[in-house]
Design a protein around this motif. Structure first.
Motif, PDB file in Angstrom:
ATOM      1  N   ILE A 124       0.857  -1.199   0.000  1.00  0.00           N
ATOM      2  CA  ILE A 124       0.000   0.000   0.000  1.00  0.00           C
ATOM      3  C   ILE A 124       0.885   1.238   0.000  1.00  0.00           C
ATOM      4  CG2 ILE A 124      -1.768   1.282   1.265  1.00  0.00           C
ATOM      5  CD1 ILE A 124      -2.817  -1.348   2.330  1.00  0.00           C
ATOM      6  N   GLU A 177       1.921   5.479  -0.761  1.00  0.00           N
ATOM      7  CA  GLU A 177       1.386   6.810  -0.441  1.00  0.00           C
ATOM      8  C   GLU A 177       0.284   7.178  -1.435  1.00  0.00           C
ATOM      9  OE1 GLU A 177       2.005   8.877   1.972  1.00  0.00           O
ATOM     10  OE2 GLU A 177       3.909   8.230   2.840  1.00  0.00           O
ATOM     11  N   ARG A 178      -0.520   8.156  -1.041  1.00  0.00           N
ATOM     12  CA  ARG A 178      -1.609   8.582  -1.929  1.00  0.00           C
ATOM     13  C   ARG A 178      -1.109   9.446  -3.080  1.00  0.00           C
ATOM     14  NH1 ARG A 178      -4.664   9.055   3.091  1.00  0.00           N
ATOM     15  NH2 ARG A 178      -6.582   7.843   2.992  1.00  0.00           N
ATOM     16  N   THR A 182       0.175  10.004  -6.026  1.00  0.00           N
ATOM     17  CA  THR A 182       0.587   9.154  -7.148  1.00  0.00           C
ATOM     18  C   THR A 182       1.130   9.949  -8.333  1.00  0.00           C
ATOM     19  OG1 THR A 182      -1.724   9.171  -7.791  1.00  0.00           O
ATOM     20  CG2 THR A 182      -0.953   7.241  -6.618  1.00  0.00           C
ATOM     21  N   LEU A 211      -0.516  -3.756  -5.874  1.00  0.00           N
ATOM     22  CA  LEU A 211      -0.636  -2.469  -5.186  1.00  0.00           C
ATOM     23  C   LEU A 211      -2.087  -2.155  -4.859  1.00  0.00           C
ATOM     24  CD1 LEU A 211       1.749  -0.234  -7.351  1.00  0.00           C
ATOM     25  CD2 LEU A 211       2.240  -1.265  -5.136  1.00  0.00           C
ATOM     26  N   SER A 233      -4.647   0.785  -3.189  1.00  0.00           N
ATOM     27  CA  SER A 233      -4.620   2.228  -2.948  1.00  0.00           C
ATOM     28  C   SER A 233      -5.574   2.649  -1.840  1.00  0.00           C
ATOM     29  CB  SER A 233      -4.994   2.968  -4.235  1.00  0.00           C
ATOM     30  OG  SER A 233      -5.089   4.348  -3.974  1.00  0.00           O
ATOM     31  N   SER A 272      -6.526   5.703  -1.733  1.00  0.00           N
ATOM     32  CA  SER A 272      -7.226   6.848  -2.303  1.00  0.00           C
ATOM     33  C   SER A 272      -8.656   6.476  -2.718  1.00  0.00           C
ATOM     34  CB  SER A 272      -6.454   7.368  -3.515  1.00  0.00           C
ATOM     35  OG  SER A 272      -7.205   8.362  -4.164  1.00  0.00           O
ATOM     36  N   VAL A 297      -9.455   5.807  -6.548  1.00  0.00           N
ATOM     37  CA  VAL A 297      -9.153   4.562  -7.279  1.00  0.00           C
ATOM     38  C   VAL A 297     -10.311   3.583  -7.066  1.00  0.00           C
ATOM     39  CG1 VAL A 297      -7.525   2.638  -7.519  1.00  0.00           C
ATOM     40  CG2 VAL A 297      -6.669   4.940  -7.069  1.00  0.00           C
ATOM     41  N   LEU A 337      -2.539   0.398  -9.818  1.00  0.00           N
ATOM     42  CA  LEU A 337      -3.144   0.601  -8.500  1.00  0.00           C
ATOM     43  C   LEU A 337      -4.552   0.022  -8.514  1.00  0.00           C
ATOM     44  CD1 LEU A 337      -2.240   4.313  -7.698  1.00  0.00           C
ATOM     45  CD2 LEU A 337      -1.534   2.342  -6.376  1.00  0.00           C
ATOM     46  N   GLU A 338      -4.914  -0.686  -7.430  1.00  0.00           N
ATOM     47  CA  GLU A 338      -6.233  -1.315  -7.375  1.00  0.00           C
ATOM     48  C   GLU A 338      -6.962  -0.928  -6.093  1.00  0.00           C
ATOM     49  OE1 GLU A 338      -6.279  -5.513  -8.783  1.00  0.00           O
ATOM     50  OE2 GLU A 338      -4.097  -5.328  -8.738  1.00  0.00           O
ATOM     51  N   ASN A 356       3.146   3.770   3.320  1.00  0.00           N
ATOM     52  CA  ASN A 356       2.379   4.998   3.517  1.00  0.00           C
ATOM     53  C   ASN A 356       2.484   5.323   5.002  1.00  0.00           C
ATOM     54  OD1 ASN A 356       0.053   6.603   4.346  1.00  0.00           O
ATOM     55  ND2 ASN A 356      -0.771   6.253   2.303  1.00  0.00           N
TER      56      ASN A 356
END
Length: 432
Positions: free
Chosen positions: A99, A101-102, A104, A129, A131, A133, A136, A152-153, A178
């Motif tokens: 996971i 950081e946000r 991206t 990966l 996310s 966020s 996403v 990212l998923e 993160n």
């Protein structure tokens, strides 16, 4: 790349290098015994400063984001260390959820994520990966400058709510890259059937630098006794001020008093060792990272008379979080230069092993300023000659392997301090 030391290692540090090299067997045994008592953080990076008369950590990051800056020669070492780390938590691990950081859009950071994926795939893990966020909502591809792609998923909790994964992907271990500056997301809480690394209380929502340096104090006392040196050479003095509001100017008196007290202690040490430099302290947020909310102070009057711009700069850190607690830390000059630009070493570890490092270099900053700021660039440390074992015959202060061995010893002390800090601040100690 070996940096040019403006002042060749002088007096106290030359003596320290000699003592550390002479005590290598005792030091390695001491670390080995400490690791039987304490579990190292999964990974870690340590910012060091080398003043020629003092070598000390000034920051310890438990969610390191610069693996892309390590030299490629170090990758086999990183893979070996990652294997050792994963085996502790999940010996039969097949899947790893990473996971990040946000933010991206930062391609440097994303190259670090790509390097981590490369390392863990080499250990035999399927890495995907997830996310944090909200944006996403389906698998999202991000192109990197080297032509590769990251996907990212969206994260999914299992039907029983006790596991975290992705669609059709159930990982044994969840690895956070993160630092949770903006708080602990509910999706990461209550994972009772998986190991989350590092644990939630390692994130800046909970963690405090003063707790870390209090643990580092303990470690240095033991180490200094072991090799018979003055622990101050490896340890920055520090103090803490809580309940500060830079905008409303509350807590300034606490700050000024502590700055004055620390500067007095440092002057006394400088006098003892005949050091001619001007003492300074660094005031920074007690939680948080990314080189934000930091200032260099040489006199207590400077924190009483902050102008609006300085107060604004000090009052918020990453993710716009307000600063209410600060650590006042003894400033350590850095007399290492690369091509006339000031440099400081950063050492990277996975589990209890040093896996490389780099110099953070900044052409626009001085020897007593924070280098972790826009404009910095990175030069891989020559750890490739590293485990070129320490050279006991070399003249003190001249051999790169000896310098890097010293860096590794001090960085591992900070790593040990981090493991003690995490034990002491664990909200559920009985779980382990």
């Amino acid at each position: 790349m070996v940096p040019h030391l403006v002042t060749a290692l002088n007096g106290p540090l030359l003596d320290l290098e000699k003592k550390i090299l002479a005590a290598t067997p005792a030091i390695e045994r001491w670390f080995r015994l400490e690791w039987q008592e304490h579990t190292p953080p999964f990974y870690c990076s340590v910012d060091l400063r080398n003043a020629g008369f003092k070598l000390a950590p000034v920051d310890t990051n438990l969610f390191p984001g610069g693996f892309n800056n390590l030299s490629p020669e170090m990758l086999p070492l990183a893979v070996q260390a990652a294997m050792a780390a994963i085996e502790k938590y999940c010996p039969d691990a097949k899947n790893l959820l990473l996971i990040p950081e946000r933010h991206t859009r930062n391609t440097f950071y994303l190259q670090n994520v790509a390097r981590l994926i490369q390392i863990f795939r080499q250990t035999g893990l399927n890495v995907r990966l997830g996310s944090l966020s909200d944006d996403v909502k389906e698998p999202t591809n991000i192109d990197l400058p080297d032509g590769s792609t990251l996907t990212l998923e969206p994260l999914e909790r299992s039907a029983n709510g006790r596991r975290l994964g992705l669609k059709n992907f159930d990982p044994c271990t969840v690895l956070l890259n993160n630092d949770l500056s903006s708080g602990i997301p509910s999706v990461l809480e209550g994972l009772h059937e998986q190991t989350l690394l590092p644990p939630l209380h390692a994130g800046w929502a909970v963690r405090r630098k003063t707790n870390h340096f209090a643990a580092y104090d303990e470690v240095v006392k033991k180490f200094a006794k072991l090799i018979d040196v003055d622990g101050w050479m490896l340890n920055p003095y520090f103090a803490r001020c809580g309940e500060i509001n830079f905008q409303e100017r509350t807590g300034e008196e606490c700050l000024a008093t502590n700055v004055d007290m620390l500067l007095t202690k440092i002057r006394k040490k400088y006098k003892e060792y005949g050091i001619k430099e001007t003492p300074f302290v660094i005031v920074k947020a007690d939680a948080g990272t990314y080189g934000m909310g930091i200032m260099t102070v040489r006199d207590a009057s400077e924190v009483r008379d902050l102008n609006r711009k300085q107060r604004n700069k000090m009052s918020v850190v990453k993710e716009g979080l307000e600063v209410s607690d600060v650590i006042i830390q003894e400033g350590v000059h850095t007399f290492e230069h690369i091509n006339d630009a000031v440099a400081e070493p950063v050492v990277y570890m996975i589990d209890r092993y040093v896996v490389g490092g780099f110099y953070r270099v900044h052409a626009e900053r001085g020897v007593d300023e924070n280098l972790n700021s826009p404009g910095a660039h990175f030069v891989p440390l020559a750890f490739a000659q590293q485990h070129a074992l320490p050279d006991l015959q070399a003249k003190p202060g001249t051999a790169p392997p000896n310098r890097f061995y010293m860096y590794g010893v001090v960085a591992r002390m900070a790593l040990l301090a981090a493991s003690i800090e995490l034990e002491k601040t664990d909200p559920n100690p009985e779980v382990y």
